[in-house]
Design a protein around this motif. Structure first.
Motif, mmCIF file in Angstrom:
data_model
loop_
_atom_site.group_PDB
_atom_site.id
_atom_site.type_symbol
_atom_site.label_atom_id
_atom_site.label_comp_id
_atom_site.label_asym_id
_atom_site.label_seq_id
_atom_site.Cartn_x
_atom_site.Cartn_y
_atom_site.Cartn_z
ATOM 1 N N LYS A 195 46.799 52.323 49.929
ATOM 2 C CA LYS A 195 47.337 51.093 49.351
ATOM 3 C C LYS A 195 46.430 49.909 49.654
ATOM 4 N N PRO A 196 46.074 49.123 48.609
ATOM 5 C CA PRO A 196 45.216 47.957 48.835
ATOM 6 C C PRO A 196 45.802 46.979 49.856
ATOM 7 N N GLU A 197 47.130 46.732 49.792
ATOM 8 C CA GLU A 197 47.699 45.712 50.677
ATOM 9 C C GLU A 197 47.656 46.159 52.132
ATOM 10 N N ASP A 201 40.045 50.357 44.411
ATOM 11 C CA ASP A 201 41.092 49.329 44.520
ATOM 12 C C ASP A 201 41.331 48.887 45.962
ATOM 13 N N MET A 259 38.535 46.562 46.850
ATOM 14 C CA MET A 259 38.697 45.217 46.300
ATOM 15 C C MET A 259 39.423 44.328 47.314
ATOM 16 N N ALA A 260 40.497 44.850 47.915
ATOM 17 C CA ALA A 260 41.287 44.068 48.866
ATOM 18 C C ALA A 260 40.544 43.908 50.193
ATOM 19 N N THR A 275 37.605 41.417 50.355
ATOM 20 C CA THR A 275 37.970 40.001 50.366
ATOM 21 C C THR A 275 38.220 39.535 51.797
ATOM 22 N N GLU A 328 33.052 45.662 39.318
ATOM 23 C CA GLU A 328 33.734 44.373 39.528
ATOM 24 C C GLU A 328 33.667 43.923 40.978
ATOM 25 N N ARG A 380 31.934 39.266 42.106
ATOM 26 C CA ARG A 380 32.774 38.167 42.565
ATOM 27 C C ARG A 380 31.988 37.163 43.404
ATOM 28 N N PHE A 403 30.448 37.716 46.212
ATOM 29 C CA PHE A 403 30.574 37.927 47.650
ATOM 30 C C PHE A 403 29.210 38.243 48.266
ATOM 31 N N ASN A 446 43.772 54.177 32.261
ATOM 32 C CA ASN A 446 43.788 52.708 32.342
ATOM 33 C C ASN A 446 43.795 52.157 33.772
ATOM 34 N N THR A 447 42.901 52.660 34.646
ATOM 35 C CA THR A 447 42.767 52.052 35.975
ATOM 36 C C THR A 447 41.315 51.628 36.202
ATOM 37 N N ALA A 448 41.056 50.989 37.344
ATOM 38 C CA ALA A 448 39.780 50.299 37.586
ATOM 39 C C ALA A 448 38.561 51.178 37.335
ATOM 40 N N ARG A 489 38.077 52.693 33.637
ATOM 41 C CA ARG A 489 37.767 51.614 32.702
ATOM 42 C C ARG A 489 36.314 51.174 32.873
ATOM 43 N N GLU A 495 42.764 54.594 25.292
ATOM 44 C CA GLU A 495 43.079 54.447 26.703
ATOM 45 C C GLU A 495 44.428 55.114 26.939
#
Lengths: 313, 390
Positions: B78-80, B105, B108-109, B112, B130, B134, B136, B171-173, B176, B198
């Motif tokens: 999980k990203p969070e 994914d 990505m979290a 950051t 992606e 950003r 970074f 249809n996910t990161a 795509r 998709e």
């Protein structure tokens, strides 16, 4: 609220407000998550604990607030406005949904709410132009406020949610809500406006997760459909409230505190097992303390006919 | 009772002092990988590859003469959770160096959080471009980008005079990213995407899609997929007698399960890989043998990436001569080295530009590298054999 309860509350708030002066960033971010769960548990308590309408989909409002917050931050709104609007948007969405679903009783309402969360997740996945779909939204650190801002905002939300529940609990509104829980038909017969009461409670209980979601996204900085509309969040809210004591003011605070602390100690030791152990704890509480941990305190209180004095006022 | 308390206090102080002394001589490396949830298997392999590097570097005398200690947690896919764990690694465990999580994914979290603390992080498990778009300054990738996955196959198709492409993707990161790469490459090669669709995550019924594709008569079928969807697609393509000169899918054909589940139907299907033990890279075979001896199976590219990430960190710290964040960051930007995972060289955004991707094909029940020709273990089989003649 008695003087003693007020004193306890004041002490807790003072301790939480002073914590960033002494605690490390990690402990602050743990407390931030604790405040988040207190606020979410109180929100769930407000609708499900008070009226007995059990919601299995409150994470939907959390996710809506989180997406609203993330998008508003990206459009250049200041963070506090993103939080306020997160709450307002979640509340605005909840009103028509409440009008429809609150006609359903018992398990039907619970299932409708479960469906709402799933639908919200699918919408967030498919509405690629707005939410970037499954790729998720990543917020630049430059847009985000620091940890202390997030900390105090989350603390404020936890306090506001608890105060709201306390205020409702002692007033006529709270009594009417509990009347609905005990017997909705009878409540209607004696003149309680059940529709208005249920809807007000529902909208208030949606606004809180909306604001919490916006602060959450400022804290984690990344959001995708599965983290915004997480089924596990629904379960956590319910577990914490039941653990502490459903329909009480302090139960959700106590439940969130105990569950979060136990989890923190367990997860590092037992990565795969920690949720199972929490489940076992919940079973024990439900079986032996149906009123939650609060019922240990409440046993004494039952001697005092508080409700009657309030009624005669 | 009082004496007991005193004793405990004393023991506590001694432990703290010993711990402090030990910490001063260690280099602590932190990471989180999925040990539960949907990336469980790949995350575990990445961790095992990384752990092998930790053992080896300590056997060699450690980093800068200090012992390396690994701190790792489970991010539950999980990203969070990943974001929280990297916050913990940086502020609570106070690690010296960071390795990224598995999957685009979660990265990505996590990246950051690393950026917020201005902490360089070596990522071995993410390929969505992606991540590097950003602005970074602290995320350094090992993987070839998702957008380039199909380039070699499209170029090969072009060399055979193929023109029409049918493109399907989840249809996910990551898928795509694969798809947007295919579209850009097709355009630059003057090829035409005649069909594009998709599909939702976890879809396994492609029959209606296949019927529509048949009507367009494409030369190539290209899928931005994972294992379950690519397997189902091939099975249904056979049932519906969908024909084309090339069938190519992301992720699925790179895994042993693809051939195991499809048997003869896997023959000729192409796919991509970040790394294979058979590649002619110094150290790749040795790592694969040691890994197999320890874990009982040939390592895939996830394990290879974990091991390579360790070697990249090692090279960067040696170059920097310190574990200081700013020096390590600069060293990672400047580094141009070859690990058992291949060449490591990043551009100004931290994105990998030195390592090529590879194309695999299922031939005689085995997965072989077929492109680029310099790394090939078998000659490419073309065109895709008719379903009935197998």
């Amino acid at each position: 609220m008695s003087v003693r309860q007020l004193a306890v509350a004041a002490a807790l708030v003072a301790a939480a407000a002073a914590l960033p002066l002494v605690a490390s960033e990690y402990h602050q971010s743990f407390m931030l998550q604790l405040f988040m769960m207190v606020a979410l548990a109180q929100a769930w308590n407000l609708i499900s604990g008070m009226t007995g309408y059990v919601s299995f989909g409150h994470a939907a409002f959390f996710g809506i607030g989180a997406y609203a917050g993330a998008l508003l931050l990206q459009y250049g709104f200041p963070w506090w406005l993103a939080v306020v609007k997160g709450a307002l948007i979640a509340a605005a969405v909840s009103a028509p949904i409440g009008l429809l679903t609150l006609r359903l009783r018992g398990p039907y309402f619970a299932i409708a709410m479960l469906g709402l969360n799933e639908v919200a997740r699918i919408v967030a996945t498919l509405w690629v132009d707005l939410t970037r779909g499954g790729s998720g939204i990543s917020l630049s650190p430059a847009l985000l406020p620091g940890l202390s801002v997030n900390y105090y905002t989350m603390l404020l939300l936890a306090i506001a949610a608890t105060a709201l529940v306390a205020w409702i609990h002692r007033g006529r509104f709270g009594l009417e809500l509990r009347a609905i829980r005990e017997d909705e038909g009878a409540a209607e017969m004696v003149g309680v406006n059940t529709v208005r009461n249920k809807l007000s409670a529902f909208v208030l209980s949606a606004a809180i997760p909306g604001a919490v979601g916006a602060v959450f996204v400022m804290y984690t900085s990344y959001l995708n459909p599965s983290s915004a509309f997480a089924a596990s969040l629904n379960i956590q809210m319910i577990v914490m409230v039941m653990f502490g004591g459903t329909g009480t003011v302090w139960g959700p605070v106590l439940g969130a505190g105990i569950v979060m602390l136990v989890r923190e100690f367990l997860w590092a030791q037992f990565p795969a097992l920690h949720l199972a152990l929490l489940g076992a704890m919940l079973l024990v509480v439900v079986l032996f303390l149906p009123g939650g941990v609060m019922s240990v305190f409440a046993r004494r209180k039952r001697m005092r006919p508080e409700v009657i004095t309030r009624e005669s006022r | 009772m009082k004496r007991l308390w005193l004793l405990m206090w004393f023991a506590g102080f001694v432990l703290a002092a010993v711990g402090g002394a030990a910490a001063a001589q260690e280099v602590v490396v932190g990471t989180s990988v999925a040990l539960t949830g949907k990336y469980d298997r790949t995350g575990r392999e990445q961790l095992q590859g990384f752990q092998m590097w930790v053992e080896e570097v300590n056997a060699r005398g450690g980093l800068l003469g200090r012992k390396v200690r690994l701190v790792h947690y489970d991010d539950e896919s999980k990203p969070e959770t990943g974001a929280k764990l990297y916050e913990k690694l940086i502020t609570d465990d106070k690690v010296d160096l960071l390795i990224g999580p598995y999957s685009s994914d979660v990265t990505m979290a996590a990246s950051t959080v690393a950026e917020k603390h201005n902490f360089p992080m070596v990522s071995s498990g993410a390929s969505a471009s992606e991540i590097w778009e950003r602005g970074f300054k602290n995320i350094f990738g090992l993987y070839t980008l998702a957008e380039t996955y199909m380039d070699q196959i499209l170029e090969f198709g072009k060399s055979k005079g193929l023109k029409k492409i049918a493109l399907v993707y989840e249809n996910t990161a990551f898928p795509r990213g694969v798809a947007s790469g295919v579209k850009a490459k097709a355009k630059s090669l003057g090829m035409q995407v005649v069909y594009e669709e998709e599909y939702g995550k976890a879809s396994t019924d492609f029959t209606s899609m296949i019927v529509k594709i048949k009507a367009r008569k494409p030369d190539m079928i290209v899928g931005g997929s994972y294992l379950p969807d690519s397997t189902a697609f091939v099975r249904q393509a056979k049932e519906n007698r969908l024909t084309a000169k090339i069938f190519a899918f992301a992720v699925g054909p790179g895994l042993p399960d693809f051939g195991k589940n499809l048997g003869l139907d896997a023959e000729g299907v192409m796919g991509n890989t970040q790394w294979e033990p058979t590649l002619n890279i110094p150290g790749a075979r040795e790592f694969a043998d040691k890994y197999k001896a320890k874990h009982g199976h040939e390592p895939g590219y996830h394990a290879g990436g974990g091991y390579g990430a360790g070697q990249v960190l090692e090279a960067a710290v040696k170059k920097a001569g310190a574990t200081d964040r700013d020096k390590v960051r600069q060293a990672l930007f400047d580094l141009d080295t070859v690990t058992a995972f291949g060449r490591f060289k990043v551009d100004a955004t931290g994105k990998q530009v030195g390592k090529p991707g590879y194309t695999v094909q299922w031939i005689d029940g085995e997965r072989h590298v077929v492109l680029p020709a310099s790394a090939a273990t078998r000659k490419i089989v073309y065109p895709f054999k008719d379903w009935a003649k197998r």
